[in-house]
Design an enzyme around this catalytic site. Structure first.
Site, PDB file in Angstrom:
ATOM      1  N   ALA A 123       0.848  -1.197   0.000  1.00 45.80           N
ATOM      2  CA  ALA A 123       0.000   0.000   0.000  1.00 45.80           C
ATOM      3  C   ALA A 123       0.879   1.240   0.000  1.00 45.80           C
ATOM      4  CB  ALA A 123      -0.928  -0.029   1.212  1.00 45.80           C
ATOM      5  N   PRO A 127      -4.315   9.234  -2.831  1.00 41.16           N
ATOM      6  CA  PRO A 127      -5.028  10.152  -3.729  1.00 41.16           C
ATOM      7  C   PRO A 127      -4.103  11.220  -4.344  1.00 41.16           C
ATOM      8  CG  PRO A 127      -6.379   9.685  -1.818  1.00 41.16           C
ATOM      9  CD  PRO A 127      -5.058   9.007  -1.577  1.00 41.16           C
ATOM     10  N   GLN A 281      -2.819  -9.596 -47.351  1.00 39.69           N
ATOM     11  CA  GLN A 281      -1.494  -9.178 -46.882  1.00 39.69           C
ATOM     12  C   GLN A 281      -1.556  -8.109 -45.783  1.00 39.69           C
ATOM     13  OE1 GLN A 281       0.551  -8.308 -50.562  1.00 39.69           O
ATOM     14  NE2 GLN A 281       1.319 -10.401 -50.698  1.00 39.69           N
ATOM     15  N   GLU A 367       2.936   0.268 -11.651  1.00 40.81           N
ATOM     16  CA  GLU A 367       4.384  -0.042 -11.534  1.00 40.81           C
ATOM     17  C   GLU A 367       5.203   0.968 -12.331  1.00 40.81           C
ATOM     18  OE1 GLU A 367       4.755  -2.269  -9.447  1.00 40.81           O
ATOM     19  OE2 GLU A 367       3.092  -3.685  -9.654  1.00 40.81           O
TER      20      GLU A 367
HETATM   21  C1  LIG Z   1      -5.876  -1.475 -10.928  1.00 44.41           C
HETATM   22  C2  LIG Z   1      -4.717  -0.808 -10.230  1.00 44.41           C
HETATM   23  C3  LIG Z   1      -3.973  -1.526  -9.307  1.00 44.41           C
HETATM   24  C4  LIG Z   1      -2.946  -0.895  -8.596  1.00 44.41           C
HETATM   25  N1  LIG Z   1      -2.280  -1.596  -7.618  1.00 44.41           N
HETATM   26  C5  LIG Z   1      -1.467  -0.897  -6.752  1.00 44.41           C
HETATM   27  C6  LIG Z   1      -0.936  -1.522  -5.574  1.00 44.41           C
HETATM   28  O1  LIG Z   1      -1.137  -2.715  -5.327  1.00 44.41           O
HETATM   29  N2  LIG Z   1      -0.216  -0.757  -4.719  1.00 44.41           N
HETATM   30  C7  LIG Z   1       0.038   0.556  -4.932  1.00 44.41           C
HETATM   31  O2  LIG Z   1       0.673   1.191  -4.099  1.00 44.41           O
HETATM   32  N3  LIG Z   1      -0.417   1.182  -6.059  1.00 44.41           N
HETATM   33  C8  LIG Z   1      -1.173   0.485  -6.956  1.00 44.41           C
HETATM   34  N4  LIG Z   1      -1.679   1.116  -8.082  1.00 44.41           N
HETATM   35  C9  LIG Z   1      -1.360   2.519  -8.314  1.00 44.41           C
HETATM   36  C10 LIG Z   1      -0.504   2.766  -9.546  1.00 44.41           C
HETATM   37  O3  LIG Z   1       0.810   2.376  -9.315  1.00 44.41           O
HETATM   38  C11 LIG Z   1      -0.654   4.261  -9.887  1.00 44.41           C
HETATM   39  O4  LIG Z   1      -1.943   4.415 -10.445  1.00 44.41           O
HETATM   40  C12 LIG Z   1       0.425   4.756 -10.832  1.00 44.41           C
HETATM   41  O5  LIG Z   1       1.648   4.854 -10.144  1.00 44.41           O
HETATM   42  C13 LIG Z   1       0.107   6.117 -11.441  1.00 44.41           C
HETATM   43  O6  LIG Z   1      -0.237   7.039 -10.465  1.00 44.41           O
HETATM   44  P1  LIG Z   1      -1.573   7.918 -10.671  1.00 44.41           P
HETATM   45  O7  LIG Z   1      -2.677   6.967 -10.989  1.00 44.41           O
HETATM   46  O8  LIG Z   1      -1.733   8.767  -9.461  1.00 44.41           O
HETATM   47  O9  LIG Z   1      -1.295   8.786 -11.941  1.00 44.41           O
HETATM   48  P2  LIG Z   1      -0.520  10.196 -12.002  1.00 44.41           P
HETATM   49  O10 LIG Z   1       0.795  10.072 -11.329  1.00 44.41           O
HETATM   50  O11 LIG Z   1      -1.448  11.270 -11.548  1.00 44.41           O
HETATM   51  O12 LIG Z   1      -0.261  10.337 -13.562  1.00 44.41           O
HETATM   52  C14 LIG Z   1      -1.241  10.854 -14.460  1.00 44.41           C
HETATM   53  C15 LIG Z   1      -0.560  11.098 -15.807  1.00 44.41           C
HETATM   54  O13 LIG Z   1       0.474  12.080 -15.656  1.00 44.41           O
HETATM   55  C16 LIG Z   1       1.712  11.541 -16.107  1.00 44.41           C
HETATM   56  N5  LIG Z   1       2.797  12.053 -15.261  1.00 44.41           N
HETATM   57  C17 LIG Z   1       2.845  12.095 -13.904  1.00 44.41           C
HETATM   58  N6  LIG Z   1       4.005  12.618 -13.497  1.00 44.41           N
HETATM   59  C18 LIG Z   1       4.717  12.882 -14.610  1.00 44.41           C
HETATM   60  C19 LIG Z   1       6.011  13.425 -14.856  1.00 44.41           C
HETATM   61  N7  LIG Z   1       6.824  13.783 -13.851  1.00 44.41           N
HETATM   62  N8  LIG Z   1       6.404  13.571 -16.132  1.00 44.41           N
HETATM   63  C20 LIG Z   1       5.603  13.196 -17.162  1.00 44.41           C
HETATM   64  N9  LIG Z   1       4.374  12.675 -17.000  1.00 44.41           N
HETATM   65  C21 LIG Z   1       3.940  12.522 -15.743  1.00 44.41           C
HETATM   66  C22 LIG Z   1       1.565  10.030 -15.973  1.00 44.41           C
HETATM   67  O14 LIG Z   1       2.471   9.346 -16.817  1.00 44.41           O
HETATM   68  C23 LIG Z   1       0.127   9.846 -16.377  1.00 44.41           C
HETATM   69  O15 LIG Z   1       0.020   9.835 -17.757  1.00 44.41           O
HETATM   70  C24 LIG Z   1      -2.640   0.471  -8.858  1.00 44.41           C
HETATM   71  C25 LIG Z   1      -3.380   1.178  -9.825  1.00 44.41           C
HETATM   72  C26 LIG Z   1      -4.404   0.558 -10.492  1.00 44.41           C
HETATM   73  C27 LIG Z   1      -5.200   1.375 -11.486  1.00 44.41           C
END
Ligand SMILES: Cc1cc2nc3c(=O)[nH]c(=O)nc-3n(C[C@H](O)[C@H](O)[C@H](O)COP(=O)(O)OP(=O)(O)OC[C@H]3O[C@@H](n4cnc5c(N)ncnc54)[C@H](O)[C@@H]3O)c2cc1C
Length: 385
Positions: A123, A127, A281, A367
């Site tokens: 975890a 948000p 093709q 990831e």
């Molecule tokens: C189904 C699911 C399972 C998951 N499982 C886990 C889990 O077990 N444990 C856990 O801890 N997390 C988990 N996650 C979380 C996941 O790792 C995050 O959703 C991910 O790291 C992206 O973070 P965010 O969703 O807040 O997106 P954001 O970080 O808000 O990114 C939004 C967009 O902005 C871009 N962006 C952000 N920062 C930059 C930057 N510096 N430069 C360029 N582009 C950028 C991103 O590439 C993306 O396109 C899970 C998520 C999902 C959807």
């Protein structure tokens, strides 16, 4: 590194048998009902699927990185929910304990994670803490004598609705915004102050439960600190994720292999203008592009896995694997939907193809998003590595 080719082949045959005889016959039902029945989970336990990456000393299979990648490429040829059910135990829910846990923590958790008796999860995300998980981290751990009090919200946590033990990242030093101001805790499900939200309603990977986790004055003893010392939480998480990223790259490869098989079958059978569409093709070009990209991903992943097993620094290579394989899976899925035509878009006609298309979309997001891996690769390139 493959330690014993015959033993690995037995393991891979065991996985293929599970995929063929248990997973694929049940995957449409799992997608529909959003749950894997316990009898199938028991079957996975009996087959040893929960302990692949856990050392043999703790009841796991102790697979090398290369062996684990081979296993992942097999188990991911069925709907993602099956491998996700075991995947936190043989991945992010145990890796930090393996790498940084105290002897007592390893003895206490690893044998039960390896057998599948308990389920682990990691975890970290919140948000406001996604890609920037350190800068956005809001969960706090405040010292209280020989205890700590945690407050905060975690989001998108795979297997949280099922988990017995949560590896939780929190800021333990409010005056230190760096990684050394964080601590990871091992917190058990029944701990007062820990609660789990309802399952997120996801676009794909139905049957793999993911939810928020809440900490409200959740009090845990010093012994819950992963590794026994505060200030090492971010390091533990990054060590765990570095291994997981190559894991995940190999898990992206299985669905692409399966999709290409589905595409080939369809291209041979579907007739238009009096000919099998595989004779056109432009359809052949899509099939060829899928094959080339799958093999490129497989080669990159296995080469990186071997280097990791040899102790080389694979930081950039792991980012390349995760970035390339997850994007590859998306492109393969898109082409196979195209080859299926309308059937690729209609769940009632297209079989597993629409479902796999939805399932693989996630790979580019977690990831480390594709953009974060592009940045890692470029940063290391510009540093001259
Ligand atoms: C189904 C699911 C399972 C998951 N499982 C886990 C889990 O077990 N444990 C856990 O801890 N997390 C988990 N996650 C979380 C996941 O790792 C995050 O959703 C991910 O790291 C992206 O973070 P965010 O969703 O807040 O997106 P954001 O970080 O808000 O990114 C939004 C967009 O902005 C871009 N962006 C952000 N920062 C930059 C930057 N510096 N430069 C360029 N582009 C950028 C991103 O590439 C993306 O396109 C899970 C998520 C999902 C959807």
């Amino acid at each position: 590194m493959i330690r014993n080719p015959a033993a690995l082949e037995r393991l891979l045959e065991n996985i293929r048998d599970f995929v063929r005889t248990v997973a694929i016959p049940n995957e449409a039902r799992v997608d529909h009902e959003h749950v894997i029945d316990e009898a199938i989970v028991d079957e996975m336990r009996r087959r040893g699927f929960f302990g692949w990456s856990i050392p043999e000393a703790f009841g796991g299979a102790g697979l090398t990185t290369e062996e684990l990648c081979h296993a992942n490429m097999e188990i991911s040829q069925c709907t993602a929910a099956f491998r996700a059910r075991a995947g936190t135990n043989t991945g992010i829910g145990s890796e930090a304990i393996i790498q940084m846990g105290t002897d007592v923590q390893k003895e206490h958790y690893l044998p039960r994670l390896a057998s599948g008796e308990i389920t682990g999860c990691l975890a970290v995300t919140e948000p406001d803490a996604g890609s920037d998980l350190l800068g956005g981290l809001r969960t706090t751990a405040q010292r209280d004598g020989d205890h700590w009090i945690l407050n905060g919200t975690k989001r998108y946590i795979t297997n949280a609705p099922l988990a017995d033990v949560f590896t939780v990242l929190a800021r333990s030093d409010p005056n230190n915004t760096g990684g050394s101001g964080t601590t990871a805790f091992l917190i058990e499900r029944n701990t007062p102050g820990l609660s789990v939200g309802p399952e997120h309603r996801k676009m794909g990977q139905a049957g793999s439960p993911v939810s928020e986790v809440y900490f409200r004055d959740c009090r845990v003893p010093d012994s819950a600190i992963l590794g026994g010392q505060p200030g090492r939480g971010f390091t533990a998480v990054m060590k765990s994720l570095n291994k997981q990223r190559i894991n995940l790259a190999s898990l992206c490869t299985g669905p692409a292999i399966r999709l290409l098989q589905e595409g080939l079958t369809h291209a041979r059978q579907r007739q238009q203008s009096g000919r099998a569409i595989g004779e056109f093709q432009l359809v052949q070009a899509m099939l060829a592009d899928c094959k080339v990209e799958i093999e490129a991903a497989r080669a990159l992943i296995l080469d990186t896995a071997r280097k990791r097993d040899d102790g080389e620094d694979v930081t950039m290579a792991v980012s390349m694997c995760k970035y390339y394989a997850s994007e590859m899976a998306g492109r393969v899925a898109d082409r196979i939907v195209q080859i299926f035509g309308g059937a690729g878009y209609c769940e009632d006609i297209g079989g597993s193809v629409p479902r796999l298309y939805r399932d693989v979309r996630l790979f580019r997001l977690y990831e480390g998003t594709s953009q974060i891996h592009q940045l890692n690769i470029a940063k290391l390139l510009l540093k001259g590595q």
